[in-house]
Design a protein around this motif. Structure first.
Motif, PDB file in Angstrom:
ATOM      1  N   VAL A 189       0.856  -1.190   0.000  1.00  0.00           N
ATOM      2  CA  VAL A 189       0.000   0.000   0.000  1.00  0.00           C
ATOM      3  C   VAL A 189       0.890   1.238   0.000  1.00  0.00           C
ATOM      4  CG1 VAL A 189      -1.824   1.246   1.217  1.00  0.00           C
ATOM      5  CG2 VAL A 189      -1.750  -1.258   1.301  1.00  0.00           C
ATOM      6  N   GLU A 190       0.665   2.134  -0.930  1.00  0.00           N
ATOM      7  CA  GLU A 190       1.479   3.347  -1.017  1.00  0.00           C
ATOM      8  C   GLU A 190       1.290   4.205   0.232  1.00  0.00           C
ATOM      9  OE1 GLU A 190       0.594   5.449  -4.554  1.00  0.00           O
ATOM     10  OE2 GLU A 190       1.165   3.800  -5.907  1.00  0.00           O
ATOM     11  N   GLU A 191       2.351   4.884   0.631  1.00  0.00           N
ATOM     12  CA  GLU A 191       2.306   5.696   1.848  1.00  0.00           C
ATOM     13  C   GLU A 191       1.297   6.832   1.733  1.00  0.00           C
ATOM     14  OE1 GLU A 191       3.726   5.105   4.824  1.00  0.00           O
ATOM     15  OE2 GLU A 191       4.247   3.208   3.858  1.00  0.00           O
ATOM     16  N   GLU A 192       1.124   7.367   0.537  1.00  0.00           N
ATOM     17  CA  GLU A 192       0.128   8.421   0.339  1.00  0.00           C
ATOM     18  C   GLU A 192      -1.280   7.890   0.627  1.00  0.00           C
ATOM     19  OE1 GLU A 192      -1.476  11.517  -3.113  1.00  0.00           O
ATOM     20  OE2 GLU A 192       0.186  10.138  -3.542  1.00  0.00           O
ATOM     21  N   THR A 193      -1.534   6.663   0.207  1.00  0.00           N
ATOM     22  CA  THR A 193      -2.826   6.035   0.480  1.00  0.00           C
ATOM     23  C   THR A 193      -3.017   5.810   1.969  1.00  0.00           C
ATOM     24  OG1 THR A 193      -2.756   4.906  -1.666  1.00  0.00           O
ATOM     25  CG2 THR A 193      -4.276   4.034  -0.020  1.00  0.00           C
ATOM     26  N   VAL A 194      -1.962   5.387   2.654  1.00  0.00           N
ATOM     27  CA  VAL A 194      -2.036   5.174   4.109  1.00  0.00           C
ATOM     28  C   VAL A 194      -2.385   6.486   4.801  1.00  0.00           C
ATOM     29  CG1 VAL A 194      -0.753   4.506   6.175  1.00  0.00           C
ATOM     30  CG2 VAL A 194      -0.426   3.239   4.042  1.00  0.00           C
ATOM     31  N   ARG A 195      -1.731   7.586   4.392  1.00  0.00           N
ATOM     32  CA  ARG A 195      -2.026   8.891   4.994  1.00  0.00           C
ATOM     33  C   ARG A 195      -3.461   9.315   4.711  1.00  0.00           C
ATOM     34  NH1 ARG A 195       3.299   9.979   3.150  1.00  0.00           N
ATOM     35  NH2 ARG A 195       2.459  10.962   1.278  1.00  0.00           N
ATOM     36  N   ASP A 196      -3.928   9.051   3.497  1.00  0.00           N
ATOM     37  CA  ASP A 196      -5.306   9.391   3.148  1.00  0.00           C
ATOM     38  C   ASP A 196      -6.303   8.615   4.011  1.00  0.00           C
ATOM     39  OD1 ASP A 196      -4.439  11.136   1.246  1.00  0.00           O
ATOM     40  OD2 ASP A 196      -4.755   9.775  -0.462  1.00  0.00           O
ATOM     41  N   VAL A 197      -6.014   7.345   4.239  1.00  0.00           N
ATOM     42  CA  VAL A 197      -6.898   6.512   5.066  1.00  0.00           C
ATOM     43  C   VAL A 197      -6.896   7.021   6.504  1.00  0.00           C
ATOM     44  CG1 VAL A 197      -7.183   4.212   6.079  1.00  0.00           C
ATOM     45  CG2 VAL A 197      -6.736   4.462   3.630  1.00  0.00           C
ATOM     46  N   TYR A 198      -5.715   7.330   7.034  1.00  0.00           N
ATOM     47  CA  TYR A 198      -5.642   7.914   8.375  1.00  0.00           C
ATOM     48  C   TYR A 198      -6.491   9.187   8.460  1.00  0.00           C
ATOM     49  CZ  TYR A 198      -1.705   5.093  10.190  1.00  0.00           C
ATOM     50  OH  TYR A 198      -0.923   4.084  10.663  1.00  0.00           O
ATOM     51  N   ALA A 199      -6.330  10.054   7.472  1.00  0.00           N
ATOM     52  CA  ALA A 199      -7.041  11.335   7.485  1.00  0.00           C
ATOM     53  C   ALA A 199      -8.541  11.121   7.399  1.00  0.00           C
ATOM     54  CB  ALA A 199      -6.559  12.208   6.331  1.00  0.00           C
ATOM     55  N   TYR A 200      -8.979  10.245   6.497  1.00  0.00           N
ATOM     56  CA  TYR A 200     -10.417  10.007   6.335  1.00  0.00           C
ATOM     57  C   TYR A 200     -11.022   9.445   7.612  1.00  0.00           C
ATOM     58  CZ  TYR A 200     -14.846   8.272   4.574  1.00  0.00           C
ATOM     59  OH  TYR A 200     -16.181   8.055   4.399  1.00  0.00           O
ATOM     60  N   THR A 201     -10.345   8.472   8.215  1.00  0.00           N
ATOM     61  CA  THR A 201     -10.866   7.855   9.445  1.00  0.00           C
ATOM     62  C   THR A 201     -10.949   8.878  10.564  1.00  0.00           C
ATOM     63  OG1 THR A 201      -9.845   5.761   8.773  1.00  0.00           O
ATOM     64  CG2 THR A 201     -10.560   5.943  11.057  1.00  0.00           C
ATOM     65  N   LEU A 202      -9.903   9.704  10.704  1.00  0.00           N
ATOM     66  CA  LEU A 202      -9.899  10.720  11.760  1.00  0.00           C
ATOM     67  C   LEU A 202     -10.995  11.752  11.530  1.00  0.00           C
ATOM     68  CD1 LEU A 202      -8.630  11.996  14.258  1.00  0.00           C
ATOM     69  CD2 LEU A 202      -7.023  13.194  12.756  1.00  0.00           C
ATOM     70  N   VAL A 203     -11.147  12.220  10.297  1.00  0.00           N
ATOM     71  CA  VAL A 203     -12.196  13.203   9.999  1.00  0.00           C
ATOM     72  C   VAL A 203     -13.575  12.608  10.270  1.00  0.00           C
ATOM     73  CG1 VAL A 203     -13.289  14.506   8.137  1.00  0.00           C
ATOM     74  CG2 VAL A 203     -10.814  14.522   8.365  1.00  0.00           C
ATOM     75  N   GLY A 238     -22.001  11.778   4.602  1.00  0.00           N
ATOM     76  CA  GLY A 238     -21.551  10.404   4.832  1.00  0.00           C
ATOM     77  C   GLY A 238     -21.756   9.506   3.640  1.00  0.00           C
ATOM     78  N   ARG A 239     -22.821   9.752   2.887  1.00  0.00           N
ATOM     79  CA  ARG A 239     -23.103   8.901   1.734  1.00  0.00           C
ATOM     80  C   ARG A 239     -22.060   9.104   0.618  1.00  0.00           C
ATOM     81  NH1 ARG A 239     -25.004   4.214   0.081  1.00  0.00           N
ATOM     82  NH2 ARG A 239     -22.809   4.271  -0.416  1.00  0.00           N
ATOM     83  N   ILE A 240     -21.622  10.334   0.424  1.00  0.00           N
ATOM     84  CA  ILE A 240     -20.605  10.576  -0.611  1.00  0.00           C
ATOM     85  C   ILE A 240     -19.194  10.461  -0.048  1.00  0.00           C
ATOM     86  CG2 ILE A 240     -22.129  12.083  -1.938  1.00  0.00           C
ATOM     87  CD1 ILE A 240     -20.631  14.487  -0.826  1.00  0.00           C
ATOM     88  N   GLU A 241     -19.090  10.006   1.199  1.00  0.00           N
ATOM     89  CA  GLU A 241     -17.804   9.733   1.861  1.00  0.00           C
ATOM     90  C   GLU A 241     -16.912  10.971   1.967  1.00  0.00           C
ATOM     91  OE1 GLU A 241     -15.871   6.192   0.526  1.00  0.00           O
ATOM     92  OE2 GLU A 241     -17.524   4.921   1.179  1.00  0.00           O
ATOM     93  N   ILE A 242     -17.513  12.092   2.368  1.00  0.00           N
ATOM     94  CA  ILE A 242     -16.823  13.298   2.841  1.00  0.00           C
ATOM     95  C   ILE A 242     -16.012  14.025   1.771  1.00  0.00           C
ATOM     96  CG2 ILE A 242     -15.222  14.259   4.513  1.00  0.00           C
ATOM     97  CD1 ILE A 242     -15.861  11.883   6.352  1.00  0.00           C
ATOM     98  N   ILE A 243     -15.061  13.315   1.154  1.00  0.00           N
ATOM     99  CA  ILE A 243     -14.055  13.971   0.318  1.00  0.00           C
ATOM    100  C   ILE A 243     -14.651  14.783  -0.837  1.00  0.00           C
ATOM    101  CG2 ILE A 243     -11.951  13.609  -1.051  1.00  0.00           C
ATOM    102  CD1 ILE A 243     -11.669  13.082   1.960  1.00  0.00           C
ATOM    103  N   PRO A 244     -15.641  14.240  -1.590  1.00  0.00           N
ATOM    104  CA  PRO A 244     -16.203  15.048  -2.679  1.00  0.00           C
ATOM    105  C   PRO A 244     -16.817  16.352  -2.205  1.00  0.00           C
ATOM    106  CG  PRO A 244     -16.793  12.751  -2.973  1.00  0.00           C
ATOM    107  CD  PRO A 244     -16.150  12.845  -1.622  1.00  0.00           C
TER     108      PRO A 244
END
Length: 293
Positions: free
Chosen positions: A203-217, A287-293
């Motif tokens: 898993v790329e480190e950028e993806t790991v950081r994105d997952v951390y950020a999404y979960t925390l948010v 929550g349905r669009i999963e925050i990021i959009p």
């Protein structure tokens, strides 16, 4: 969806689900496979026979499975799901929490149900909440605190990535857990290089950081909505326990459907103030669009 509708309707011809009309069969098939959870009956799936309840469980499970895995499975690669690490976690969570909840119901003297019914309701509610489908077969508000907390924790998991489910999803939690393990290991061994792997892929480190950020948010928004519901409830004179406020926040933001207390499986969000409902509407959408959009 057609397989689910056909199977449910066949039950009425076999005499084991007499009220499963063609309309009910199609409506529940559409909302089981799509993990949407709406039922034309106010009693949800609890209004139908135990045969119908057992039948809907595997279709909710399939609806929360990565559709790419389903595609490969129907194309003849039958072992593809077994080789998928997230799917193995998914099966493990379903089996583990079902066994735990069934045991809690079996030892609970306040839950006066036959053994088969306790196992059936435990299995159904675990799959329904985990997959964010939101069907119900029983009012679990009357269950023990331990049983309700098991269901509450499942609200934060969700099904597999690439499925119709909501919530944080198991793939992100797997990466978070592996990331924590990696961070603990590198804290002891600072010079170690230990990439996070899913199966045989790094898993790329950028993806790991994105997952951390999404979960925390996600968790920050959840706690913020909880505080908002509790404060606004106190302002309007709505008596809510902390657990009820937390479950209502999780059920709306993670698109679960039923919560606990007044917003339980056979309750309603009607008692909440208009301001709280507007906040819930906004965060159901977010929550349905999963925050990021």
């Amino acid at each position: 969806t057609l397989a689910c509708a056909g199977t449910l309707y066949a039950l009425s011809h076999l005499g084991v689900a007499p009220n499963m009309t063609p309309y009910n069969a199609l409506a529940h098939a559409l909302t089981a496979v799509a993990t949407a959870g709406f039922s034309p009956d106010p009693g949800s799936v609890g209004a139908f026979s135990r045969a119908a309840q057992w039948t809907i469980i595997p279709f909710m499970f399939i609806g929360a499975t990565n559709f790419i895995l389903i595609y490969h499975f129907v194309r003849g690669d039958w072992l593809r799901p077994v080789r998928n690490e997230e799917f193995r976690y998914y099966v493990g969570v379903v089996i583990g929490t079902t066994v735990l909840l069934a045991l809690l119901l079996l030892v609970d003297p306040e839950t006066s149900l036959p053994i088969e019914a306790k196992i059936r309701h435990a299995t159904f509610q675990v799959v329904s909440i985990l997959t964010t489908t939101g069907f119900a077969t029983i009012d679990f508000n009357g269950w023990s605190a331990a049983s309700k907390h098991v269901l509450f924790l499942l609200m934060f998991l969700g099904g597999m990535a690439g499925s119709t489910t909501c919530s944080i999803k198991l793939l992100r939690w797997i990466i978070v857990i592996k990331g924590f393990r990696r961070d603990l290991f590198t804290a002891v061994h600072p010079s170690a290089i230990r990439p996070i792997r899913l199966g045989d892929r790094v898993v790329e480190e950028e993806t790991v950081r994105d997952v951390y950020a999404y979960t925390l948010v996600s968790l920050v928004i959840f706690f913020g909505l909880t505080a908002f519901i509790a404060v606004d409830g106190a302002r309007t004179g709505l008596e809510l326990t902390e657990f009820e406020a937390m479950s209502a926040a999780a059920a709306t933001f993670f698109n679960i459907g039923p919560a606990f207390g007044i917003a339980g499986p056979f309750g309603s969000y009607h008692p909440f103030s208009d301001l709280t409902k507007l906040a819930m509407i906004a965060l159901m959408w977010v929550g349905r669009i999963e925050i990021i959009p």
